[in-house]
Design a protein around this motif. Structure first.
Motif, PDB file in Angstrom:
ATOM      1  N   ALA A 190      -2.457   7.741  -0.601  1.00  0.00           N
ATOM      2  CA  ALA A 190      -2.407   6.843  -1.733  1.00  0.00           C
ATOM      3  C   ALA A 190      -2.585   5.387  -1.056  1.00  0.00           C
ATOM      4  CB  ALA A 190      -0.929   6.545  -2.276  1.00  0.00           C
ATOM      5  N   ALA A 191      -2.369   5.201   0.180  1.00  0.00           N
ATOM      6  CA  ALA A 191      -2.304   3.840   0.498  1.00  0.00           C
ATOM      7  C   ALA A 191      -3.911   3.185   0.661  1.00  0.00           C
ATOM      8  CB  ALA A 191      -1.978   3.886   2.223  1.00  0.00           C
ATOM      9  N   THR A 192      -4.669   3.870   0.845  1.00  0.00           N
ATOM     10  CA  THR A 192      -6.150   3.272   0.934  1.00  0.00           C
ATOM     11  C   THR A 192      -6.561   3.030  -0.659  1.00  0.00           C
ATOM     12  OG1 THR A 192      -7.196   5.557   0.957  1.00  0.00           O
ATOM     13  CG2 THR A 192      -6.886   4.355   3.045  1.00  0.00           C
ATOM     14  N   VAL A 193      -6.249   3.722  -1.411  1.00  0.00           N
ATOM     15  CA  VAL A 193      -6.430   3.569  -2.790  1.00  0.00           C
ATOM     16  C   VAL A 193      -5.869   2.576  -3.510  1.00  0.00           C
ATOM     17  CG1 VAL A 193      -6.511   4.766  -5.238  1.00  0.00           C
ATOM     18  CG2 VAL A 193      -6.620   6.103  -3.402  1.00  0.00           C
ATOM     19  N   LEU A 194      -4.522   2.203  -3.050  1.00  0.00           N
ATOM     20  CA  LEU A 194      -3.706   1.090  -3.382  1.00  0.00           C
ATOM     21  C   LEU A 194      -4.332  -0.228  -2.959  1.00  0.00           C
ATOM     22  CD1 LEU A 194      -0.153   2.576  -3.489  1.00  0.00           C
ATOM     23  CD2 LEU A 194      -1.451   2.024  -5.587  1.00  0.00           C
ATOM     24  N   ARG A 195      -4.723  -0.195  -1.588  1.00  0.00           N
ATOM     25  CA  ARG A 195      -5.449  -1.186  -1.097  1.00  0.00           C
ATOM     26  C   ARG A 195      -6.787  -1.524  -1.661  1.00  0.00           C
ATOM     27  NH1 ARG A 195      -8.490   0.423   4.199  1.00  0.00           N
ATOM     28  NH2 ARG A 195      -9.625   1.260   2.589  1.00  0.00           N
ATOM     29  N   ASP A 196      -7.686  -0.573  -1.887  1.00  0.00           N
ATOM     30  CA  ASP A 196      -8.850  -0.960  -2.368  1.00  0.00           C
ATOM     31  C   ASP A 196      -8.908  -1.518  -3.915  1.00  0.00           C
ATOM     32  OD1 ASP A 196     -10.019   0.117  -0.187  1.00  0.00           O
ATOM     33  OD2 ASP A 196     -10.559   1.869  -0.948  1.00  0.00           O
ATOM     34  N   MET A 197      -7.893  -1.073  -4.721  1.00  0.00           N
ATOM     35  CA  MET A 197      -7.610  -1.442  -6.045  1.00  0.00           C
ATOM     36  C   MET A 197      -7.262  -2.831  -6.023  1.00  0.00           C
ATOM     37  SD  MET A 197      -6.202   1.714  -8.286  1.00  0.00           S
ATOM     38  CE  MET A 197      -6.516   0.842  -9.905  1.00  0.00           C
ATOM     39  N   THR A 224     -20.689   5.229 -12.690  1.00  0.00           N
ATOM     40  CA  THR A 224     -19.939   5.647 -11.860  1.00  0.00           C
ATOM     41  C   THR A 224     -18.977   4.750 -11.246  1.00  0.00           C
ATOM     42  OG1 THR A 224     -21.833   6.888 -10.767  1.00  0.00           O
ATOM     43  CG2 THR A 224     -20.053   6.483  -9.076  1.00  0.00           C
ATOM     44  N   PRO A 225     -17.705   5.184 -11.394  1.00  0.00           N
ATOM     45  CA  PRO A 225     -16.298   4.238 -11.231  1.00  0.00           C
ATOM     46  C   PRO A 225     -16.482   3.672  -9.985  1.00  0.00           C
ATOM     47  CG  PRO A 225     -15.745   6.312 -12.330  1.00  0.00           C
ATOM     48  CD  PRO A 225     -17.287   6.509 -11.839  1.00  0.00           C
ATOM     49  N   GLN A 226     -16.285   2.400  -9.772  1.00  0.00           N
ATOM     50  CA  GLN A 226     -16.264   1.686  -8.281  1.00  0.00           C
ATOM     51  C   GLN A 226     -14.976   2.512  -7.540  1.00  0.00           C
ATOM     52  OE1 GLN A 226     -16.559  -2.275  -8.823  1.00  0.00           O
ATOM     53  NE2 GLN A 226     -15.940  -2.823  -6.857  1.00  0.00           N
ATOM     54  N   ILE A 227     -14.078   2.932  -7.962  1.00  0.00           N
ATOM     55  CA  ILE A 227     -12.973   3.582  -7.270  1.00  0.00           C
ATOM     56  C   ILE A 227     -12.665   4.964  -7.926  1.00  0.00           C
ATOM     57  CG2 ILE A 227     -10.735   3.609  -6.089  1.00  0.00           C
ATOM     58  CD1 ILE A 227     -11.078   0.371  -6.130  1.00  0.00           C
ATOM     59  N   THR A 228     -12.552   6.003  -7.256  1.00  0.00           N
ATOM     60  CA  THR A 228     -12.128   7.229  -7.867  1.00  0.00           C
ATOM     61  C   THR A 228     -11.432   7.814  -6.832  1.00  0.00           C
ATOM     62  OG1 THR A 228     -14.168   8.468  -7.174  1.00  0.00           O
ATOM     63  CG2 THR A 228     -14.154   7.592  -9.412  1.00  0.00           C
ATOM     64  N   HIS A 229     -10.193   8.589  -7.234  1.00  0.00           N
ATOM     65  CA  HIS A 229      -9.529   9.522  -6.226  1.00  0.00           C
ATOM     66  C   HIS A 229      -8.698  10.408  -6.710  1.00  0.00           C
ATOM     67  CE1 HIS A 229      -7.016  10.226  -2.686  1.00  0.00           C
ATOM     68  NE2 HIS A 229      -7.902   9.862  -1.978  1.00  0.00           N
ATOM     69  N   VAL A 247       0.795  -1.364  -0.155  1.00  0.00           N
ATOM     70  CA  VAL A 247      -0.158  -0.142  -0.246  1.00  0.00           C
ATOM     71  C   VAL A 247       0.862   1.300   0.106  1.00  0.00           C
ATOM     72  CG1 VAL A 247      -2.000  -1.020   1.295  1.00  0.00           C
ATOM     73  CG2 VAL A 247      -0.031  -0.102   2.625  1.00  0.00           C
ATOM     74  N   ILE A 248       2.248   1.261   0.006  1.00  0.00           N
ATOM     75  CA  ILE A 248       3.202   2.321   0.115  1.00  0.00           C
ATOM     76  C   ILE A 248       3.562   2.444  -1.314  1.00  0.00           C
ATOM     77  CG2 ILE A 248       5.213   3.352   0.897  1.00  0.00           C
ATOM     78  CD1 ILE A 248       4.755   1.613   3.513  1.00  0.00           C
ATOM     79  N   PRO A 249       3.423   3.689  -1.994  1.00  0.00           N
ATOM     80  CA  PRO A 249       3.832   3.997  -3.160  1.00  0.00           C
ATOM     81  C   PRO A 249       5.139   4.208  -3.329  1.00  0.00           C
ATOM     82  CG  PRO A 249       2.896   5.987  -2.488  1.00  0.00           C
ATOM     83  CD  PRO A 249       2.782   4.814  -1.405  1.00  0.00           C
ATOM     84  N   LEU A 250       5.710   4.245  -4.550  1.00  0.00           N
ATOM     85  CA  LEU A 250       7.187   4.251  -4.759  1.00  0.00           C
ATOM     86  C   LEU A 250       7.729   5.546  -4.227  1.00  0.00           C
ATOM     87  CD1 LEU A 250       9.712   2.791  -5.862  1.00  0.00           C
ATOM     88  CD2 LEU A 250       9.355   4.077  -8.020  1.00  0.00           C
ATOM     89  N   ALA A 251       7.133   6.535  -4.630  1.00  0.00           N
ATOM     90  CA  ALA A 251       7.432   8.015  -3.994  1.00  0.00           C
ATOM     91  C   ALA A 251       7.150   8.201  -2.439  1.00  0.00           C
ATOM     92  CB  ALA A 251       6.730   9.039  -4.714  1.00  0.00           C
ATOM     93  N   GLN A 252       8.032   7.700  -1.633  1.00  0.00           N
ATOM     94  CA  GLN A 252       7.928   7.768  -0.151  1.00  0.00           C
ATOM     95  C   GLN A 252       9.078   8.374   0.617  1.00  0.00           C
ATOM     96  OE1 GLN A 252       8.870   3.671   1.360  1.00  0.00           O
ATOM     97  NE2 GLN A 252       8.175   3.138  -0.743  1.00  0.00           N
ATOM     98  N   PRO A 253       8.767   8.783   1.883  1.00  0.00           N
ATOM     99  CA  PRO A 253       9.970   9.565   2.479  1.00  0.00           C
ATOM    100  C   PRO A 253      11.047   8.503   2.600  1.00  0.00           C
ATOM    101  CG  PRO A 253       7.946   9.844   3.726  1.00  0.00           C
ATOM    102  CD  PRO A 253       7.530   8.937   2.695  1.00  0.00           C
TER     103      PRO A 253
END
Length: 416
Positions: A104-111, A402-407, A52-58
């Motif tokens: 980003a985390a919840t979006v990646l998780r949900d997808m 309506t898309p199932q996931i939008t963000h 759930v952590i994107p490549l762009a991270q601290p």
């Protein structure tokens, strides 16, 4: 019913074609290659809601700089004076924040959850056998530093509802008694799954043929998109012109070049990855593993065993860098002492390009300046994990549902 042209035949393009034809649309898929060896075929096969952590991270910038001086490290950027690369790097730097990770985390998780559910549906279909296994994913660490890093990552996942188990070396070994491990412990994600990518892609292609509503053109490279007012009117290809009601770009690392004449910007860098696949290995793990410090994926796939890794940004090419491959192979005996270097002798390595956006999130949706142009690209290392969900969402968008996931993190215009 609409006539839809899809540009690109990887996991995102084929998944989109599947769900569009299922919704009743007529689909023409244009693929520049033969649809047999791209990144959708040679990846690690993970379906991973845990990631759930994107490549762009601290911390990734400083880590990447250190890795760049090691030719066998997990990450490498070939230094060059290139405006697109420098612009991408600046955007990456600005995106690598804790706030972005949270967004980003919840979006990646949900997808990923959505994709896993769709894979479960596919696995129940007749003639849809792709070695789909739901046993989870085990992330191994050998050092205290690795343990700290993994536990920090797992806390992010656990906080948003991803099940996480922390295992000692003994508990990890008990999962796979016949596989000797030299580790301190692991993080186990029981909700993950894995599959054999090549088999799944073949199943999708076969379904396209049966449907009668999908026309696939191999070795057909799109050279230019033409537009009038706010609509795409046609595409010019190496094999002639094609027209449609709707146009969808799913061409991964090649997507930025397709939109240059449309006065829009989809920053993507091609990140090369490698794999070495053993047929009928002498020892076959019961679970898929991640070798944490080495960033190497180990996946049992039917009768085969795949070792995959590295992130090499060096332009669009499929040249094999032996030092990068060696970085993968050297790591394996460190974690699994039963494997020796000679086990990989005379095995031909594979390489493929993963399309990386600067913020580590896919581009998914309609472009604001065009009424009939949609983009689904930039899935980086999780294309297989997010592919079916992306295809389903694309079908909903093009069907005016309506898309199932939008963000906002998925907005294809976010860098314009």
């Amino acid at each position: 019913m609409k006539k839809v042209i899809i540009i690109g035949g990887g996991i995102v393009g084929l998944s989109s074609a599947y769900f569009l034809q299922e919704a009743g649309h007529e689909v023409i898929l244009l693929e520049k290659g033969k649809m047999t060896d791209g990144a959708s075929y040679g990846n690690a096969g993970y379906i991973c809601p845990s990631h759930v952590i994107p490549l762009a991270q601290p911390g990734m910038i400083s880590k990447g700089i250190r890795w760049m001086f090691n030719p066998e490290s997990p990450f490498y950027i070939k230094p060059k004076l290139d405006f697109d690369l420098m612009s991408w790097g600046w955007k990456f730097y600005r995106a690598a924040t804790h706030q972005h990770v949270d967004n980003a985390a919840t979006v990646l998780r949900d997808m990923a959850w959505m994709s896993k559910s769709l894979y479960q549906d596919f696995s129940k279909k007749e003639d849809f056998e792709f070695a789909f296994v739901e046993k989870g994913l085990v992330d191994l660490y050998r050092t205290k530093k690795g343990e700290v890093g993994l536990k920090t990552e797992s806390e992010v996942a656990n906080k948003i509802g991803v099940k996480v188990e922390h295992l000692s070396a003994e508990e990890t070994q008990a999962l796979d008694p016949h596989l000797k491990m030299d580790i301190l412990g692991s993080v186990y994600y029981p909700g993950d799954a894995h599959l054999y990518p090549h088999l799944f892609m073949q199943c999708l292609r076969d379904q396209m043929k049966k449907s009668g509503r999908v026309e696939i053109h191999f070795e057909t490279e799109v050279e230019k998109l033409f537009f009038s007012n706010k609509k795409i009117t046609k595409v010019n290809t190496s094999k002639g012109e094609f027209t449609a009601d709707e146009f969808l770009i799913t061409s991964g690392s090649w997507a930025p070049g397709l939109v240059k004449n449309l006065k829009t910007n989809i920053p993507i860098q091609a990140a090369k990855g490698y794999n070495v696949t053993l047929s009928n290995p002498k020892i076959k793990p019961s679970y898929p593993y991640l070798l944490s410090e080495a960033k190497v994926a180990v996946t049992p796939m039917a009768d085969d065993l795949r070792f995959a890794g590295t992130l090499e940004i060096a332009g669009i090419n499929n040249r094999i860098n032996p030092r990068r491959v060696n970085g993968i192979l050297k790591a394996v005996p460190d974690y699994f002492p039963q494997f020796k270097n000679y086990d990989f002798k005379n095995i031909q390595p594979w390489s493929g390009l993963r399309p990386c956006s600067p913020d580590g999130m896919p581009y998914l949706g309609r472009l604001k300046n065009y009424e009939n142009l949609t983009v689904a690209a930039g899935h980086a290392m999780v294309g297989m994990s997010l592919g079916p969900a992306t295809g389903k969402i694309i079908a909903q968008i093009i069907s005016n549902e309506t898309p199932q996931i939008t963000h906002p993190t998925l907005d294809p215009d976010r860098f314009n």
